[in-house]
Enzyme design. Sequence first.
Site, mmCIF file in Angstrom:
data_model
loop_
_atom_site.group_PDB
_atom_site.id
_atom_site.type_symbol
_atom_site.label_atom_id
_atom_site.label_comp_id
_atom_site.label_asym_id
_atom_site.label_seq_id
_atom_site.Cartn_x
_atom_site.Cartn_y
_atom_site.Cartn_z
ATOM 1 N N ILE A 75 1.106 -1.236 0.295
ATOM 2 C CA ILE A 75 0.173 -0.131 -0.132
ATOM 3 C C ILE A 75 0.743 0.935 -0.080
ATOM 4 O O ILE A 75 1.994 1.491 0.547
ATOM 5 C CB ILE A 75 -1.176 -0.058 1.143
ATOM 6 N N SER A 76 0.739 2.050 -1.019
ATOM 7 C CA SER A 76 1.625 3.060 -0.950
ATOM 8 C C SER A 76 1.633 4.411 -0.104
ATOM 9 O O SER A 76 0.173 4.156 0.985
ATOM 10 C CB SER A 76 0.939 4.004 -2.316
#
Length: 303
Positions: free
Chosen positions: A149-150
């Site tokens: 997940i960024s």
Amino acid sequence: MKPPEKKAFPLNRTPLALSSVPLPPEAPSRPGFPLRMPADYGTPSASKKMFVRTAPSSLLASPRPLINAQTTAIKLANKTKTPSFGHTDAQSFLALRARMVQNLMTQGVIDVRVLAAMGCIERHRFVDTALANQGYEETSLPIGLGQTISKPNVVARMLELLLHGQSGKLGRVLEIGTGCGYQAALLGQLATEVYSMERLRGLHDKARDNLRDFRLLNVHLIFGDGMLAYPRGAPYAAIIAAAGGAALPTAWTDQLAMGGRLVAPLETSHGVQALVVVDKTPNGLQHSVLEAVKFVPLKSGIS
Ligand code: SAH
């Protein structure tokens, strides 16, 4: 699943008149251009437009949306429930989330719609329980099957780019790379309909579980190869990709509405990945290359 009836959506955005911004060798700070706001930004009418259906009407009166963004975020966050964690945890996650929003503002995120959505959606619920305490740190986190997940700043940046020049909500949006479903949940606050595609069955299922309690009826998860996009929902007002390849699949630009915008990571001739913005205009596709980024690879097929 039956896609919603195709209806016109507002596509009144002015394309970015950009030539390519040369890429520095290292990841630079944010370039300035996308931070230009509409002429009426900051006025009560503008903030009303921006908050349409995302904030209670009691929060709409202030003519100072930048300062109010955090308050709004916190108030919205206070309204959301955290069934999988206890009350004390919910309060401390709320405080962490408020701090994340504050940090985003310090880093230059100014779109109140993005700040409010990120203050509302509980990022810690999209990662493993063991990582929940890191859920609001400025870091990318593993979500399983080798994917990540960024970090919040990058998510906010892409969403700001997607919304830039567009008042109110976006129309139909296509997300490539559902992952854990966090960004899909944010998009659910920012667009009327969201189609989110994931090629890994395990993550598609995980996102479905993660999103269940949020009851976002406008977010549709699709298991499939996002390189082919999703013609049943096309044309899209916006397309956002969380995985980058050496070229942008033509299906993406084909399925973008006239006046629509695509934001995606892309390998550049410099050998680094960069964020690109593509506007579909009557004069053709306008490409803008922005700062260097690091996303997981875009792969074809399903698994
Ligand atoms: N937005 C996500 C980020 C997920 S990471 C989140 O909030 O969690 C990027 C995701 O893109 C990975 O899950 C990866 O499996 C997916 N992906 C890569 N190529 C894809 C493709 N062709 N179609 C759909 N998803 C793809």
